[in-house]
Design a protein around this motif. Structure first.
Motif, short mmCIF file in Angstrom:
data_model
loop_
_atom_site.label_atom_id
_atom_site.label_comp_id
_atom_site.label_asym_id
_atom_site.label_seq_id
_atom_site.Cartn_x
_atom_site.Cartn_y
_atom_site.Cartn_z
N ASN A 13 0.82 -1.20 0.00
CA ASN A 13 0.00 0.00 0.00
C ASN A 13 0.86 1.26 0.00
N MET A 14 1.95 1.22 0.77
CA MET A 14 2.84 2.38 0.84
C MET A 14 3.51 2.65 -0.51
N PHE A 15 3.82 1.59 -1.23
CA PHE A 15 4.36 1.77 -2.59
C PHE A 15 3.27 2.30 -3.52
N ALA A 16 2.09 1.68 -3.42
CA ALA A 16 1.00 2.03 -4.35
C ALA A 16 0.54 3.48 -4.18
N THR A 17 0.62 4.01 -2.95
CA THR A 17 0.15 5.38 -2.71
C THR A 17 1.27 6.41 -2.82
N GLY A 18 2.43 5.97 -3.27
CA GLY A 18 3.51 6.93 -3.51
C GLY A 18 4.26 7.39 -2.27
N LEU A 19 4.05 6.69 -1.14
CA LEU A 19 4.81 7.04 0.06
C LEU A 19 6.25 6.57 -0.07
N LEU A 20 6.40 5.40 -0.69
CA LEU A 20 7.73 4.80 -0.85
C LEU A 20 8.05 4.60 -2.32
N ASP A 21 9.35 4.63 -2.62
CA ASP A 21 9.78 4.27 -3.96
C ASP A 21 10.79 3.12 -3.89
N ASP A 22 11.37 2.78 -5.06
CA ASP A 22 12.14 1.54 -5.10
C ASP A 22 13.43 1.59 -4.28
N GLN A 23 13.84 2.78 -3.82
CA GLN A 23 14.99 2.82 -2.92
C GLN A 23 14.70 2.02 -1.65
N PHE A 24 13.43 2.00 -1.21
CA PHE A 24 13.09 1.21 -0.03
C PHE A 24 13.34 -0.28 -0.31
N GLN A 25 13.03 -0.70 -1.53
CA GLN A 25 13.30 -2.10 -1.90
C GLN A 25 14.80 -2.39 -1.86
N GLN A 26 15.60 -1.40 -2.26
CA GLN A 26 17.06 -1.56 -2.17
C GLN A 26 17.48 -1.85 -0.73
N LEU A 27 16.86 -1.12 0.20
CA LEU A 27 17.17 -1.34 1.62
C LEU A 27 16.74 -2.74 2.06
N GLN A 28 15.55 -3.16 1.62
CA GLN A 28 15.06 -4.50 1.99
C GLN A 28 16.02 -5.57 1.49
N MET A 29 16.58 -5.34 0.30
CA MET A 29 17.50 -6.33 -0.28
C MET A 29 18.82 -6.38 0.49
N LEU A 30 19.15 -5.32 1.20
CA LEU A 30 20.40 -5.29 1.97
C LEU A 30 20.26 -5.99 3.31
N GLN A 31 19.03 -6.32 3.70
CA GLN A 31 18.80 -7.01 4.96
C GLN A 31 18.99 -8.50 4.74
N ASP A 32 19.76 -9.11 5.61
CA ASP A 32 19.96 -10.56 5.52
C ASP A 32 20.36 -11.07 6.90
N PRO A 33 20.59 -12.37 7.07
CA PRO A 33 20.91 -12.87 8.40
C PRO A 33 22.11 -12.18 9.06
N SER A 34 23.04 -11.63 8.27
CA SER A 34 24.17 -10.94 8.91
C SER A 34 23.76 -9.53 9.36
N ALA A 35 22.66 -9.02 8.86
CA ALA A 35 22.15 -7.70 9.26
C ALA A 35 20.62 -7.78 9.31
N PRO A 36 20.10 -8.54 10.28
CA PRO A 36 18.67 -8.86 10.29
C PRO A 36 17.76 -7.68 10.63
N ASN A 37 18.33 -6.63 11.23
CA ASN A 37 17.51 -5.49 11.65
C ASN A 37 17.82 -4.23 10.86
N PHE A 38 18.46 -4.41 9.73
CA PHE A 38 18.94 -3.25 8.98
C PHE A 38 17.81 -2.27 8.64
N VAL A 39 16.72 -2.78 8.09
CA VAL A 39 15.64 -1.88 7.66
C VAL A 39 15.06 -1.14 8.87
#
Lengths: 144, 134
Positions: A13-39
């Motif tokens: 919903n946040m993407f659809a309503t223009g609150l977020l753009d694909d940079q947020f997805q970039q951040l989600q992709m940087l989260q992994d078991p070595s940095a589980p709380n990054f976002v």
């Protein structure tokens, strides 16, 4: 609806309503078991920093003579951090805000500050829900 | 006498940015590419780190717009220093200004990245610098 489904729906919903753009997805992709709380860490930093900046802007615009260079510097900071977290709507409001700074329009700045405030707090509210849901997904009870 | 296998240490990057949000993002970007990262919030602090540990810094990545000392000024100070001038310096900025970019490249910047910086920007950059970073 499970917390996981609610979380996915909220973010979509946040993407659809223009609150977020694909940079947020970039951040989600940087989260992994070595940095589980990054976002959640970055989102939390953004919310605190944004609140600080809005406070400074309100103080600067409350003065009888406005230092538009200082106002612009703070708006530039908020624009930068919005861009870095993918906060599209807030970022775009900051772009408008900078134009009023260039024009040295106190009225324009005050009106846009109000819009920034509304957009920022709207986003912050959704980010807070997001972090709550994430905690639930990770097996923690919701904060009260 | 035993022989030990020495695992080469990953390159150490000094990241300079006055924004707390951007420091978090750039350090995660670099760490996810397996670099060791030190973040500082100003050019002044960057120079302090470099004076103490410059031999151990393999790349500097710095924001352009910072209060007091800009990334451009930091770049100049690094390139004017006999001890530091070989360290590649990368500039980052949210403003896409060709004159600014040209000025930085002329001053010896390795690269100028437009923010927000992505993992793909860094991997492209780092594979080019790979010989310098070893």
């Amino acid at each position: 609806m499970s917390a996981a489904n609610q979380l996915a729906a909220l973010i979509a919903n946040m993407f659809a309503t223009g609150l977020l753009d694909d940079q947020f997805q970039q951040l989600q992709m940087l989260q992994d078991p070595s940095a589980p709380n990054f976002v959640s860490e970055v989102v939390t930093l953004f919310c605190h920093d944004g609140e600080r900046i809005i406070g400074e802007l309100a103080k600067l615009l409350d003065k009888p003579t406005v230092d538009f260079d200082r106002v612009d510097a703070f708006v530039h900071q908020l624009k930068g951090s919005s861009a870095s977290v993918g906060a599209l709507k807030v970022k775009n409001t900051c772009i408008q805000f900078r134009e009023f700074c260039q024009q040295k329009s106190k009225d324009g700045c005050l009106k846009t500050l109000e819009t920034v405030r509304i957009n920022f707090y709207e986003l912050r509210g959704k980010f807070q829900t997001m972090l709550q849901l994430e905690r639930q997904v990770n097996g923690f009870p919701p904060n009260n | 006498m035993s022989t030990t296998t020495v695992t080469p240490e990953p390159p150490h990057v000094l990241a300079v940015d006055d924004s707390i949000v951007d420091r978090a993002v750039i350090s995660r970007l670099l760490r996810s590419s397996k670099y060791r990262v030190t973040t500082v919030d100003s050019g002044k602090r960057a120079l302090e780190v470099l004076s103490l540990d410059g031999d151990n810094v393999h790349m500097i990545i710095t924001d352009y717009c910072m209060p007091e000392m800009s990334g451009y000024e930091l770049l100049k100070r690094v390139k004017e220093s006999t001890e530091l001038r070989e360290i590649p310096v990368v500039l980052m900025s949210s403003e896409n200004s060709p004159p600014r970019i040209r000025r930085c490249l002329e001053e010896g910047a390795e690269e100028f990245l437009i923010k927000p910086v992505r993992a793909s920007d860094l991997s492209r950059l780092c594979s080019r610098l790979i010989t310098t970073l070893r």
